[in-house]
Design a protein around this motif. Sequence first.
Motif, mmCIF file in Angstrom:
data_model
loop_
_atom_site.group_PDB
_atom_site.id
_atom_site.type_symbol
_atom_site.label_atom_id
_atom_site.label_comp_id
_atom_site.label_asym_id
_atom_site.label_seq_id
_atom_site.Cartn_x
_atom_site.Cartn_y
_atom_site.Cartn_z
ATOM 1 N N PHE A 1 1.953 4.041 2.994
ATOM 2 C CA PHE A 1 3.312 4.086 3.521
ATOM 3 C C PHE A 1 4.007 5.407 3.210
ATOM 4 C CE2 PHE A 1 2.847 -0.509 3.972
ATOM 5 C CZ PHE A 1 3.431 -0.688 5.207
ATOM 6 N N ASP B 1 0.831 -1.200 0.000
ATOM 7 C CA ASP B 1 0.000 0.000 0.000
ATOM 8 C C ASP B 1 0.872 1.259 0.000
ATOM 9 O OD1 ASP B 1 -1.915 1.947 0.376
ATOM 10 O OD2 ASP B 1 -3.112 0.689 1.699
ATOM 11 N N LEU C 1 3.473 5.567 8.959
ATOM 12 C CA LEU C 1 3.180 4.132 8.973
ATOM 13 C C LEU C 1 4.462 3.295 8.959
ATOM 14 C CD1 LEU C 1 1.024 1.901 8.870
ATOM 15 C CD2 LEU C 1 1.028 2.110 6.399
ATOM 16 N N ALA C 2 4.590 2.402 9.940
ATOM 17 C CA ALA C 2 5.776 1.552 10.006
ATOM 18 C C ALA C 2 5.470 0.157 9.471
ATOM 19 C CB ALA C 2 6.285 1.470 11.439
ATOM 20 N N ALA C 3 4.378 -0.414 9.905
ATOM 21 C CA ALA C 3 4.039 -1.768 9.475
ATOM 22 C C ALA C 3 2.537 -1.971 9.524
ATOM 23 C CB ALA C 3 4.727 -2.798 10.370
ATOM 24 N N MET C 4 2.082 -2.842 8.640
ATOM 25 C CA MET C 4 0.665 -3.125 8.569
ATOM 26 C C MET C 4 0.485 -4.631 8.476
ATOM 27 S SD MET C 4 -1.963 -1.244 6.192
ATOM 28 C CE MET C 4 -1.498 -1.844 4.591
ATOM 29 N N PHE C 5 -0.568 -5.131 9.083
ATOM 30 C CA PHE C 5 -0.800 -6.570 9.094
ATOM 31 C C PHE C 5 -2.194 -6.870 8.572
ATOM 32 C CE2 PHE C 5 1.754 -5.166 12.718
ATOM 33 C CZ PHE C 5 2.983 -5.701 12.343
ATOM 34 N N ILE C 6 -2.278 -7.839 7.679
ATOM 35 C CA ILE C 6 -3.564 -8.236 7.128
ATOM 36 C C ILE C 6 -3.890 -9.616 7.684
ATOM 37 C CG2 ILE C 6 -4.818 -8.763 4.998
ATOM 38 C CD1 ILE C 6 -2.648 -6.692 3.761
#
Lengths: 151, 104
Positions: free
Chosen positions: A37, A33, A99-104
């Motif tokens: 980011f 994304d 934004l550092a990290a994203m989890f799905i």
Amino acid sequence: MNLQRRKLMQMTALVGLMASAGLITQAEAATWDKAAFEAKSVDDVVKALGGSTAPTVSDKVTLRAPDIAENGAVVPVGVESSLPATQMAILVEKNPSALAAMFILPEGAEPFASTRVKMGKSSNVIALVKSDGKWFMSAKEVKVTLGGCGG
Amino acid sequence: MASPMRIRATESGGVVDVKVLMRHLMETGLRKSSDGKPIPAWFITILDAKVQDKVVFTAEFGPAVSKDPFLNFKLKGTAKKGDTLVVSWVDNKGETNSSTVEVK
């Protein structure tokens, strides 16, 4: 025109159905994304992630982060929630890009993730959790004694 | 850069706890080398974990994730003891890496 629109809606419904039936897996739909980011501020990240309103502060979102990080290059942070989450994110408010990290999280993935992030300076760290189409958050200030962007 | 990942997946009470340690520089693109030139960004963008070809967890990273990233997540119902867990990542240069581990 009207007919086309109807067709489109049927297609959308079909794709939605396929996704819920597991015919399309999450990863095939997942691409990095970029917009989220590259967003600078927390508000912009929320917007890029499709949040129409500001996330609600919730005690059902748990953010694990130290009070003081001696080394900003390696700050352990984790997010956990008692909500049925589909997506989670970790943000550092004062980093160049928040934004550092994203989890799905497909079905079966527990609403839990933990990683290590860089922090340029003392800042609020924010955990976002998406549940039932809405974003919830929890924030904590982390003091950094040595920045992680040095070089 | 294609060093293997270190993965540990252990089941306890129906929940599989997965810990992954990757080797990657995770350059932000904001640092400068000693001659003043910017060091280009180089970081892992997407990581996914699969069991029997089904994605069970996805993470997207920005350059703010620390060098040699660590990731911990938990699965309930989508993995069990004896399953093979495949963890793969791709970085912003298109390099990929994949490792497998048996759930213990």
